[in-house]
Write an enzyme that holds these catalytic residues in place. Structure first.
Site, mmCIF file in Angstrom:
data_model
loop_
_atom_site.group_PDB
_atom_site.id
_atom_site.type_symbol
_atom_site.label_atom_id
_atom_site.label_comp_id
_atom_site.label_asym_id
_atom_site.label_seq_id
_atom_site.Cartn_x
_atom_site.Cartn_y
_atom_site.Cartn_z
ATOM 1 N N ASP A 16 0.852 -1.165 -0.117
ATOM 2 C CA ASP A 16 -0.109 0.024 0.004
ATOM 3 C C ASP A 16 0.937 1.314 -0.068
ATOM 4 O OD1 ASP A 16 -2.255 1.597 0.115
ATOM 5 O OD2 ASP A 16 -2.050 1.333 2.262
ATOM 6 N N LYS A 17 0.353 2.384 -0.284
ATOM 7 C CA LYS A 17 1.231 3.620 -0.632
ATOM 8 C C LYS A 17 1.079 4.450 0.773
ATOM 9 C CE LYS A 17 0.236 7.378 -2.686
ATOM 10 N NZ LYS A 17 0.406 8.319 -1.814
ATOM 11 N N PHE A 28 -17.246 11.735 3.695
ATOM 12 C CA PHE A 28 -16.514 11.070 2.782
ATOM 13 C C PHE A 28 -16.661 10.085 2.200
ATOM 14 C CE2 PHE A 28 -12.708 8.846 1.061
ATOM 15 C CZ PHE A 28 -12.404 9.608 -0.024
ATOM 16 N N ARG A 84 0.129 15.157 -3.389
ATOM 17 C CA ARG A 84 -1.193 14.779 -3.346
ATOM 18 C C ARG A 84 -2.141 15.986 -3.572
ATOM 19 N NH1 ARG A 84 -4.034 11.463 0.489
ATOM 20 N NH2 ARG A 84 -6.177 11.354 -0.040
ATOM 21 N N ASP A 117 -1.311 -1.155 6.062
ATOM 22 C CA ASP A 117 -1.563 -0.231 7.291
ATOM 23 C C ASP A 117 -2.931 -0.246 7.846
ATOM 24 O OD1 ASP A 117 -2.041 1.822 5.499
ATOM 25 O OD2 ASP A 117 -1.238 3.078 7.124
ATOM 26 N N GLY A 118 -3.950 -0.444 6.870
ATOM 27 C CA GLY A 118 -5.388 0.045 7.170
ATOM 28 C C GLY A 118 -6.341 -1.307 6.968
ATOM 29 N N ALA A 119 -7.624 -0.770 7.092
ATOM 30 C CA ALA A 119 -8.644 -1.829 7.121
ATOM 31 C C ALA A 119 -9.008 -2.360 5.774
ATOM 32 C CB ALA A 119 -9.853 -1.461 7.715
ATOM 33 N N ASN A 120 -8.551 -1.280 4.678
ATOM 34 C CA ASN A 120 -8.940 -1.323 3.319
ATOM 35 C C ASN A 120 -8.175 -2.397 2.758
ATOM 36 O OD1 ASN A 120 -6.784 0.180 3.719
ATOM 37 N ND2 ASN A 120 -7.437 1.618 1.989
ATOM 38 N N ASP A 121 -7.191 -2.866 3.501
ATOM 39 C CA ASP A 121 -6.164 -3.831 3.039
ATOM 40 C C ASP A 121 -6.233 -5.154 3.558
ATOM 41 O OD1 ASP A 121 -4.627 -1.524 1.568
ATOM 42 O OD2 ASP A 121 -3.487 -1.174 3.532
#
Length: 1341
Positions: free
Chosen positions: A507-508, A631, A687, A882-886
């Site tokens: 992940d980035k 969001f 970004r 590092d996140g739940a989306n992973d």
């Protein structure tokens, strides 16, 4: 398999395809399982019991290991509706047998009694024929026909599956999160007692209980393990053969091992229960506004609960229907950033809103998830913050997490599969020895009992009982070393798998780059142009741009500190404004509402005379945020409705992905160089966010702002400019990426961020070499006459740049070869293009994945699909995030490495406390060391067994054998100590390019075992023959008391004792995968002690040693020294064979032969690499200079199409619909007319399609965005023509036909007449609509 078949298989992710002759549950989902029904047969059951008796329980033991065999033996196949038990098989070939239970809706158990005539059983209505009470107290009914008041179900992996009589299938029991509308939740006022009891029976108690298994049960299950059953069998055999000491030691060791396992299992279960299990009380509605306090375990889906003002820990999943909540979801997401949860929009309070189906994914911002911490609630007046329970127990998000721990995905590793094959080979060797022993003992005239005893004893020697335990020791030591580096592993069996990793997906944001962002500057826009960059946004004039930065966020105050998303926090900080959340006493200024208020920290610093407000002394300059549209990752934007104190109008302020925000803005407000500027910043790794706003109609009051939907206001925005933030790489990122690439471990970036930003970061961290090309794979609109999008391939950099000059020393004859046909390129793919390729170009997916390095704008599901596709191509994949989306990708990968300490991270085998990717090479190094150790220990155990097997076979020839304490010395002192210390060697200090072997059934390990055994066998045979020719030799004489002391025995024991030590050294490999053996001090000390002891025993043993080992001491000291010399020669021959021949010359030859002769055994990704290398004309790259700005425009265009398709699906599923009967243009002159029969393939998607099909080109955007009207049929008493509210305009590139905020398309088969003026671009389009139901439009919006 042909290439087309391979491509199709690789293009498929998720569960395997359905077979027409089989039945399934969870169809199309990850947990899809094949199901078959069985009914008990009395005859078969009786026969099975007879089998148990005749086999002394052995058959029942086999059935314990294979319950599916037991089901097939004792049951007959039947229809699912009549089944008393079901067999389930998942996509990993795991088989489960579950019993079908039947209960009444009030919870009474029902026992099914088959008819006496043997026909199929059906269920009785109570009292219609006969009803009696069973001995167990359950209601017993003789079956006549089905009863709808009964519930048939079975449980699997903590979830219930209910029988659906209409569909004649089982369905997973779900909460109320599917198949209901949003209005349903607002109509919930609590459940009656009767309904609550029924739902409690169906759903069970609301708890996530991790059962701590009783000690006796763990003990019993462990003893029945095949490994320990074999140990029990061996010990019984040794006791019968009077090997008392050896058998007793093995029993003691096994008992210690079992007790240790029981203790560790109980400790782990207790820790998990303490971590997971939570209970409390909650206030539940009992109707008429009454809330009573009940235990949280009594909650059921449909309950209306109150969320306490000062927060709580959620014990269920619930939809928020009133008020707001500040929630910490770190348990799920790993990010301890407070999240604002808002109430689910209520479509009943506004006629403008159309009721839609509730979606857990789309409405996640309105859901409070189980296990999350509600920090505080925001309520107004005496109104309670209420929520409706939708899922309880193991159905919740936390329950799903716990189930993934209790029932992990099995690790499919080639080494494990080969282990069973190798053990099968050893079993075949034992069978050969069995026959050999039986023949020679039968010739000798031994009794049948003795023959069987010796033959079975040989089986226990050839197949080592300690093999499973020895194979796990290396992983246990590796787990300990990882723990010292703050890397925790919950699955030690996964450690050797990481040694095979050849692809790592990263992940980035938060993984490769820092979590926080630094403000670089803002780029305001005015008059379709960007102004100068402003690096200090606080100096901006007071106006919409500054207000958007100050209000468009989800920040909140918790205990006086502003908390929220780091990006929002940084954006707000640079405005130099302050945030306040006033109490009820401050509501008078904002229409009796207590909004979040923001104001300049220094109100007299900047003034703006254009704002019509009172003097600062009369009215302070404040902005109140009255509504927040949170969001959404699918929408890629957020917005707020706010009002400046003293102004009349409410305003909408929005921020989000630049392409998304631009698609919602008026075309005339967007700078002409928008895409060029966006390209300029994203290419440099910044970004970028876009800001926009619009004033709402003056008649929109507070009540309407609370009822309005975002689709009704998020259109026709005014573009404000760009927000540019800098996301720096973590200092550890680049060195780690270089280290992985130098070790030939491929690195891939998979992120939800912008494409060009991701490409820039990939170059910055050396994931892509500066000299390598990046090819953007872009999907564009289909050309005229085609229905599927096309793919474009273009360089991300300027392909016309000059070749850099190369300087060299002219005095040296150095040849420089410049490869002008460089094949080093990387694909960069976006999530939208990924979807297009999967759906329309699956044959290209393998090539894209093999050369793809950057995958941007990827959703969590797409990340998981990428990992699955890599695995299908033969890669061993690690995922680091590092996140739940992973989480989905972390669970799917062979080795998921989480950088989060959230509870959700336990879904991955590895978790690092340090929030950087330095853990990745560490895990791979330890995995390689563990895999090398496992390979070495396996070969050592195999050769140990075969060495002892050879010793026994030689001695069996003369009727002798090794003695009890000789076995004990070899197995306990030598083997056990060496096996343990052998595995302590640590991982090599750095990753290397050397490949790790993963297959035992390959030429090199098989040759190693065969040739090494050739040396050991030769040495023993020579020692046996040599002792025969000695002048003092006396042959062994068989005796009735089995005294085995003889010269032959002593010679064989002397040589073989050294061979076990030699083999341990030979198979203990060091660099480049493990540290040198000299770093393992425990192993070295062990080797020295064992060698000295063995030399002592062979050359000059003490009398008690001779008596204990039952040795017949050879009279010649010189001959005994010669045995030691044999051992030394044996050692050097084995070392030369393994280190120089097998690992050197033969290894290269075997690799070359395998490459030439076994092409079919290569991994699929290697074949694809060869195909790409041999096809220089692919991919078909445009040789013109890349216009990335145009690419971004095309990407926006495609995004609009994707959103329209989603909108179309919602429109088709909605209750209200309209059908276009004609599309007409008021002609001016020279117009083109016609009528065409529509088919499914050529339905017009928009006005562009109609124009394109007639003229062969797409009309310019401004020609289609002037106006849109529709005509109501004459039977409605309304005016003939009205302005059609556009609603949510999905994209300004391709205007839709929209009615009531929904896209309306003509169905296939209708006739559409069209008349498009060629010369007058300002003509009005008129759409004649035939409506089934008219929704009133809000004229104020």
């Amino acid at each position: 398999m042909c290439k087309t078949e391979v491509a199709t298989k690789v293009g498929q992710t998720g569960p395997p395809p359905l077979e027409p002759d089989k039945e399934y549950v969870n169809t199309g989902r990850e947990d899809q399982m094949e199901i078959s029904g069985y009914q008990r047969s009395r005859v078969r059951t009786v026969l099975a019991w007879l089998g148990y008796l005749f086999t002394a329980g052995l058959l029942r033991l086999v059935f314990h290991w294979r319950p599916d065999w037991m089901l097939k033996v004792t049951h007959t196949s039947c229809r699912l509706g009549n089944a008393g038990a079901v067999m389930l098989k998942d996509q990993y070939k795991q088989i489960f047998v579950e019993k079908v239970k039947t209960i009444t809706k009030d919870g009474t158990s029902v026992k099914i009694v088959p008819r006496r005539d043997g026909r199929e059983s059906h269920l009785l209505m109570p009292g219609l024929k006969s009803s009696r009470q069973g001995s167990s107290g359950d209601l017993v009914m003789e079956p006549l026909y089905h009863d709808d008041s009964l519930v048939r179900y079975f449980s699997n992996k903590k979830l219930k599956y209910i029988w659906n009589a209409e569909k004649q299938s089982y369905s997973k029991l779900r909460g109320i999160e599917e198949g209901v509308s949003c209005a349903y939740f607002h109509n919930c006022h609590g459940l009656s007692e009767v309904e609550k009891i029924r739902r409690r029976v169906l759903y069970g108690a609301n708890h996530i209980r991790v059962r701590v298994t009783p000690i006796i049960q763990i003990l019993f299950l462990q003893v029945l393990n095949p490994f320990y059953i074999f140990q029990v069998f061996s010990c019984i055999l040794w006791y019968v053969d009077e090997y008392y000491y050896y058998a007793s030691c093995i029993v003691l060791i096994s008992a210690i091992s079992i007790c240790t396992y029981v203790y560790q299992t109980r400790q782990m279960q207790r820790r998990l229960r303490e971590t997971i299990q939570a209970s409390g009380t909650v206030f539940v509605s009992r109707g008429e506004g009454e809330f009573v306090e009940v235990p949280s375990s009594e909650l059921v889906p449909g309950d209306l609960i109150e969320i306490p003002r000062y927060g709580c820990i959620m014990s269920c999943d619930a939809v928020l229907i009133n008020g707001n909540c500040i929630v910490n979801e770190s348990m799920l997401t790993g990010e301890s950033v407070p999240v604002t949860k808002t109430a689910l929009p209520n479509p009943m309070i506004s006629k403008e809103q159309r009721d839609v189906h509730f979606s857990l994914r789309e409405n996640s911002r309105n859901v409070l998830f189980c296990g999350t911490n509600v920090i505080q609630t925001r309520y107004y007046g005496n109104q309670k913050v209420k929520a409706v329970v939708i899922r309880t127990g193991f159905m919740t998000s936390k329950g799903d997490l716990v189930r993934s721990i209790l029932f992990p995905k099995p690790v499919d590793f080639k080494f494990t599969r080969d282990t069973y094959k190798f053990v099968g080979g050893l079993s075949f060797m034992s069978f050969c020895g069995f026959v050999y022993t039986a023949v020679i003992m039968a010739i000798r005239g031994d009794t049948f009992g003795k023959i069987m005893l010796r033959c079975l004893d040989l089986v226990t020697i050839a197949v080592p009982p300690a093999l499973p335990a020895a194979l796990t020791v290396g992983s246990v030591f590796a787990q300990g070393r990882l723990k010292k580096r703050d890397i925790f592993c919950i699955s030690p069996s996964s450690i050797p798998v990481t040694g095979s990793i050849n692809v790592v997906c990263f992940d980035k944001t938060g993984t490769l780059t820092e979590d926080g962002l630094d403000m670089w500057g803002v780029l305001p826009a005015s008059d379709q142009r960007f102004t100068e960059v402003v690096h200090a946004p606080s100096l901006l004039p007071r106006g919409p741009f500054l207000i958007t930065m100050a209000t468009c966020h989800s920040l909140t105050k918790i205990k006086g500190q502003i908390s929220g998303d780091p990006l929002d926090l940084k954006m707000f900080e640079v405005t130099d404004w302050e945030l306040d959340e006033p109490g009820e006493e401050d509501t008078s200024k904002f229409d009796t509402f207590a909004p979040t208020v923001v104001r300049p920290r220094h109100p007299d610093v900047v003034r703006d005379s254009s704002l019509e407000i009172n003097e600062p002394g009369d009215t302070p300059y404040e902005v109140g945020i009255v509504r927040q549209f949170t969001f959404s990752s699918s929408l890629q934007r957020m917005s707020v409705i706010a009002r400046t104190l003293g102004e009349r109008n409410f305003c909408l302020y929005a921020k989000g992905a630049p392409e998304t925000i631009a698609s919602l803005c008026k075309a005339e407000t967007i700078p002409v160089d928008f895409h060029d500027k966006l390209l300029e910043y994203t290419q440099h790794g910044y970004r970028v966010l876009a800001l926009a706003w619009k004033p709402l109609h003056a008649k929109v009051n507070y009540v309407k702002t609370q009822r309005i939907t975002r689709e009704q206001v998020e259109y026709d925005l005014i573009f404000l400019g760009l927000l540019v933030m800098e996301n720096r790489l973590k200092p550890e990122t680049t060195p780690v990426i270089r280290q992985l690439r130098e070790a030939n471990v491929r690195t891939v970036m998979v992120t939800g961020d912008n494409m060009l930003t991701a490409v820039s970061v990939a170059r910055d961290c050396d994931m892509i070499d500066p000299s390598h090309h990046v090819i953007l794979v872009n999907s564009v609109l289909p050309p005229p006459g085609k229905t599927r999008p096309t793919l474009e391939w273009m360089y991300a950099e300027d392909t016309k740049r000059k070749v850099e000059e190369v300087h060299c020393d002219p005095w040296k004859s150095t040849a420089i070869d410049i490869d002008l046909t460089d094949q080093h390129f990387h694909f960069a793919v976006s999530g939208k293009t990924w979807t297009v390729i999967k759906e329309h170009y699956p044959e290209l997916l393998p090539k894209i994945v093999v050369r793809g390095t950057v995958f941007a704008r990827m959703s969590p599901d797409q990340k998981q699909q990428l990992v699955e596709t890599l695995q299908q191509l033969g890669y061993y994949v690690s995922m680091c995030g590092d996140g739940a989306n992973d989480c989905g990708a972390l669970k799917t990968a062979h080795a998921g490495i989480s950088l989060s300490e959230a509870e959700a991270s336990v879904a991955s085998p590895f978790t690092s406390k340090h929030q950087n990717i330095e853990c990745v090479p560490t895990v791979i190094r330890e995995g390689r060391a563990a895999l090398t150790t496992t390979f070495g220990i396996f070969k050592y155990m195999a050769c140990y067994s075969l060495t002892q097997f050879v010793s026994v076979l030689i001695l069996y020839w003369i009727g002798s054998n090794l003695t009890d304490f000789q076995f004990l010395y070899i197995d306990l002192v030598v083997l056990t100590s060496l096996s343990i210390t052998f595995s302590r060697t640590g991982a090599f200090s750095k990753l290397t390019k050397d490949k790790v072997p993963i297959s035992l059934i390959s030429p090199q390990p098989i040759l190693s075992v065969i040739l090494q055994m050739g040396i050991q066998t030769t040495a023993q045979a020579l020692a046996y023959l040599l002792v025969y020719v000695q002048p003092w030799f006396v042959p062994y004489v068989i005796n009735p008391v089995d005294e085995y002391a003889s010269y032959e025995n002593s010679a064989i024991f002397s040589v073989s004792a050294f061979q076990y030590i030699t083999l341990a050294v030979v198979f203990s490999k060091g660099a480049p995968l493990r540290k040198t053996v000299f770093s393992n001090y425990a192993f070295l000390i062990n080797l020295i002690i064992l060698t000295l002891c063995t030399v002592w025993i062979v050359i000059y043993p003490l009398p008690f040693m001779v008596d204990l080992l039952e040795l017949k001491l050879m009279p010649s000291v010189l001959f005994r020294t010669l045995m030691v010399g044999f051992a030394i020669i044996n050692f050097f021959l084995s070392m030369i064979l393994e280190s120089f021949i097998l690992d050197g010359y033969i290894r290269r030859k075997v690799a070359a032969a395998t490459e030439c002769c076994a092409k079919t055994s290569r991994f699929h990704y290697m074949e694809i690499e060869d195909e790409i290398a041999n096809t220089p004309e692919w991919p078909p790259i445009s040789r013109e200079k890349s216009d990335l700005a145009q690419l971004l425009r095309d990407e926006s265009n495609l995004e609009a199409i994707v959103q329209r398709n989603n909108s179309r699906k919602e429109s088709e599923n909605s209750d209200s619909s309209a059908t276009i009967t004609s599309i007409d243009v008021i002609p001016d002159r020279d117009s083109c007319k016609g009528t065409k029969q529509l088919t499914t393939d050529d339905r017009p998607k928009s006005l562009h399609d109609i124009h394109r099909r007639e003229h062969g080109h797409t009309p310019r955007r401004r020609h289609l965005s002037e106006s849109l009207r529709y005509t109501r049929p004459s039977d409605f008493p309304h005016t003939d023509k009205e302005d059609l509210p556009i609603g949510q305009k999905k994209g300004f590139h391709d205007l839709d036909l929209i009615e009531g905020g929904k896209q309306v398309l003509p169905p296939a088969g209708d006739h559409v007449s069209y008349d498009i003026s060629k010369e007058n671009p300002s003509d009005y389009f008129t759409v004649e609509v035939e409506e089934k139901e008219l929704l009133e439009e809000n004229s104020n919006l």
